[in-house]
Every structure is written in C-alpha cells, then in structure tokens.
Design a protein around this motif. Structure first.
Motif, PDB file in Angstrom:
ATOM      1  N   ILE A  42       0.832  -1.208   0.000  1.00 21.40           N
ATOM      2  CA  ILE A  42       0.000   0.000   0.000  1.00 21.40           C
ATOM      3  C   ILE A  42       0.867   1.260   0.000  1.00 21.40           C
ATOM      4  CG2 ILE A  42      -1.590   1.353   1.430  1.00 21.40           C
ATOM      5  CD1 ILE A  42      -2.873  -1.369   2.236  1.00 21.40           C
ATOM      6  N   ILE A  43       1.912   1.269   0.825  1.00 22.61           N
ATOM      7  CA  ILE A  43       2.800   2.440   0.884  1.00 22.61           C
ATOM      8  C   ILE A  43       3.451   2.683  -0.467  1.00 22.61           C
ATOM      9  CG2 ILE A  43       4.948   3.347   1.858  1.00 22.61           C
ATOM     10  CD1 ILE A  43       4.168   1.943   4.492  1.00 22.61           C
ATOM     11  N   VAL A  44       3.981   1.632  -1.093  1.00 20.51           N
ATOM     12  CA  VAL A  44       4.642   1.776  -2.398  1.00 20.51           C
ATOM     13  C   VAL A  44       3.647   2.319  -3.416  1.00 20.51           C
ATOM     14  CG1 VAL A  44       5.657   0.490  -4.322  1.00 20.51           C
ATOM     15  CG2 VAL A  44       6.446   0.075  -1.999  1.00 20.51           C
ATOM     16  N   GLN A  45       2.448   1.773  -3.433  1.00 23.90           N
ATOM     17  CA  GLN A  45       1.436   2.212  -4.387  1.00 23.90           C
ATOM     18  C   GLN A  45       1.064   3.685  -4.170  1.00 23.90           C
ATOM     19  OE1 GLN A  45      -2.292   0.079  -4.040  1.00 23.90           O
ATOM     20  NE2 GLN A  45      -2.442  -0.024  -6.272  1.00 23.90           N
ATOM     21  N   GLN A  46       0.880   4.088  -2.930  1.00 21.90           N
ATOM     22  CA  GLN A  46       0.512   5.470  -2.636  1.00 21.90           C
ATOM     23  C   GLN A  46       1.635   6.447  -3.000  1.00 21.90           C
ATOM     24  OE1 GLN A  46      -0.556   5.259   1.511  1.00 21.90           O
ATOM     25  NE2 GLN A  46      -2.695   4.784   1.064  1.00 21.90           N
ATOM     26  N   VAL A  47       2.870   6.097  -2.698  1.00 23.55           N
ATOM     27  CA  VAL A  47       3.990   6.993  -3.009  1.00 23.55           C
ATOM     28  C   VAL A  47       4.200   7.074  -4.525  1.00 23.55           C
ATOM     29  CG1 VAL A  47       6.471   7.383  -2.703  1.00 23.55           C
ATOM     30  CG2 VAL A  47       5.084   6.615  -0.778  1.00 23.55           C
ATOM     31  N   MET A  48       4.013   5.957  -5.222  1.00 28.85           N
ATOM     32  CA  MET A  48       4.121   5.985  -6.689  1.00 28.85           C
ATOM     33  C   MET A  48       3.109   6.955  -7.280  1.00 28.85           C
ATOM     34  SD  MET A  48       4.686   1.986  -7.761  1.00 28.85           S
ATOM     35  CE  MET A  48       4.347   2.300  -9.484  1.00 28.85           C
ATOM     36  N   GLU A  49       1.885   6.901  -6.779  1.00 29.64           N
ATOM     37  CA  GLU A  49       0.850   7.812  -7.277  1.00 29.64           C
ATOM     38  C   GLU A  49       1.186   9.262  -6.929  1.00 29.64           C
ATOM     39  OE1 GLU A  49      -2.869   6.443  -5.695  1.00 29.64           O
ATOM     40  OE2 GLU A  49      -2.769   4.558  -6.817  1.00 29.64           O
ATOM     41  N   ALA A  50       1.643   9.489  -5.707  1.00 32.33           N
ATOM     42  CA  ALA A  50       1.946  10.848  -5.264  1.00 32.33           C
ATOM     43  C   ALA A  50       3.112  11.460  -6.034  1.00 32.33           C
ATOM     44  CB  ALA A  50       2.252  10.859  -3.765  1.00 32.33           C
ATOM     45  N   GLU A  51       4.097  10.634  -6.411  1.00 32.32           N
ATOM     46  CA  GLU A  51       5.283  11.149  -7.091  1.00 32.32           C
ATOM     47  C   GLU A  51       5.216  10.990  -8.607  1.00 32.32           C
ATOM     48  OE1 GLU A  51       8.759   9.474  -5.252  1.00 32.32           O
ATOM     49  OE2 GLU A  51       8.319  10.444  -3.331  1.00 32.32           O
ATOM     50  N   GLY A  52       4.123  10.453  -9.122  1.00 32.74           N
ATOM     51  CA  GLY A  52       3.960  10.330 -10.566  1.00 32.74           C
ATOM     52  C   GLY A  52       4.851   9.294 -11.212  1.00 32.74           C
ATOM     53  N   VAL A  53       5.178   8.246 -10.487  1.00 31.74           N
ATOM     54  CA  VAL A  53       5.983   7.154 -11.047  1.00 31.74           C
ATOM     55  C   VAL A  53       5.005   6.169 -11.694  1.00 31.74           C
ATOM     56  CG1 VAL A  53       7.632   5.326 -10.545  1.00 31.74           C
ATOM     57  CG2 VAL A  53       7.745   7.483  -9.296  1.00 31.74           C
ATOM     58  N   THR A  54       4.971   6.187 -13.035  1.00 28.40           N
ATOM     59  CA  THR A  54       3.978   5.398 -13.770  1.00 28.40           C
ATOM     60  C   THR A  54       4.656   4.475 -14.783  1.00 28.40           C
ATOM     61  OG1 THR A  54       3.806   7.091 -15.469  1.00 28.40           O
ATOM     62  CG2 THR A  54       2.297   7.289 -13.583  1.00 28.40           C
ATOM     63  N   GLU A  55       3.816   3.691 -15.450  1.00 30.17           N
ATOM     64  CA  GLU A  55       4.313   2.826 -16.521  1.00 30.17           C
ATOM     65  C   GLU A  55       4.803   3.668 -17.698  1.00 30.17           C
ATOM     66  OE1 GLU A  55       4.724  -0.601 -16.673  1.00 30.17           O
ATOM     67  OE2 GLU A  55       4.336  -0.450 -14.510  1.00 30.17           O
ATOM     68  N   ASP A  56       4.227   4.839 -17.864  1.00 31.49           N
ATOM     69  CA  ASP A  56       4.677   5.738 -18.928  1.00 31.49           C
ATOM     70  C   ASP A  56       6.130   6.166 -18.690  1.00 31.49           C
ATOM     71  OD1 ASP A  56       4.280   7.334 -21.288  1.00 31.49           O
ATOM     72  OD2 ASP A  56       4.252   9.084 -19.935  1.00 31.49           O
ATOM     73  N   LEU A  57       6.459   6.491 -17.440  1.00 31.64           N
ATOM     74  CA  LEU A  57       7.850   6.830 -17.093  1.00 31.64           C
ATOM     75  C   LEU A  57       8.757   5.632 -17.349  1.00 31.64           C
ATOM     76  CD1 LEU A  57      10.007   8.703 -15.864  1.00 31.64           C
ATOM     77  CD2 LEU A  57       9.342   7.824 -13.621  1.00 31.64           C
ATOM     78  N   LYS A  58       8.269   4.461 -17.064  1.00 31.66           N
ATOM     79  CA  LYS A  58       9.059   3.242 -17.277  1.00 31.66           C
ATOM     80  C   LYS A  58       9.370   3.061 -18.769  1.00 31.66           C
ATOM     81  CE  LYS A  58       8.894  -1.686 -16.114  1.00 31.66           C
ATOM     82  NZ  LYS A  58       8.061  -2.732 -15.520  1.00 31.66           N
TER      83      LYS A  58
END
Length: 128
Positions: free
Chosen positions: A83-99
C-alpha cells in the motif's frame, strides 16, 4: 527415594513436561496446521525480539504461538508495504509511462520508494 513420574503437568503455566534423564523438559509441539512462511518481515521481527525482548520471545516459543505470530506479522507488513509503495508511486507520478520513456529514472524512483517504504515498515511494525 521417590520415583520420578515420566510425565507431569504444571497448572500454573499449562505446560506438560517429560522426564529425560534426571530433568523435566517441556513437551512442546509446533502447530501442524500453520504452514505459512514467516518471510523477511517475520525473521526481522524475530531478530528484534531476540535482542530487545527475549522474555516475550521465550513465551511465544513455549506456548507454541511464535510461528503464527510471525506469519501474521509478515502478512500484515507485506500488505502495508504494498500500500505504501502504491501510494507513493501515485503521489510522485511514477507510472508505466515513465518506465517506457526512461527505464533508469523509473528504476531510481522505484528503488527510492522501496527503501522509504521499508524504513516505514521497520519503524512501525518490526522494531515496535
């Protein structure tokens, strides 16, 4: 001299003891229905208990609840970590598009997120 009984029961602790030589050894059996792994978080918490609270650790061992306790903690920690990883990814804009655009940037961001999430789990659940 009195003959020692081969098996005794202690009402105070609720434990049975078996006579081995001249000593009574606790008759402890692991629960057979709990085959869940204790995992990374469970092992870390067990090491923490060994250092800081050996009385609780011994109590859990003697009552046969250590494995269940550590497996439950491991499952809760894994879910909290996810849950923490998922929430921080959303908050910081780390997406599959960045990947897709920049794998190295995505890897750096994910490593940072994973490290921070692990520290949160350690402070909230493992070393508490």
């Amino acid at each position: 001299m009195n003959e020692l009984k081969p098996r005794i029961h202690d009402e105070d602790t609720g434990l049975d003891y078996i006579l081995v030589g001249d000593y009574y050894i606790p008759a402890i059996e692991l629960p057979e229905d709990d085959d869940r792994p204790i995992g990374k978080w469970g092992r870390m918490h067990q090491a923490y208990l060994e250092e800081t609270n050996p009385l609780l650790l011994n109590h859990l061992i003697l009552t046969g609840r250590l494995h269940t306790y550590l497996a439950d903690l491991n499952e809760q920690a894994q879910e909290r970590y996810r849950i923490i990883v998922q929430q921080v990814m959303e908050a910081e804009g780390v997406t599959e598009d960045l990947k897709r655009r920049s794998q190295w940037e995505w890897i750096k961001a994910m490593n940072s997120i994973a490290n921070r999430a692990e520290e949160v789990i350690k402070s909230e659940m493992i070393n508490a």
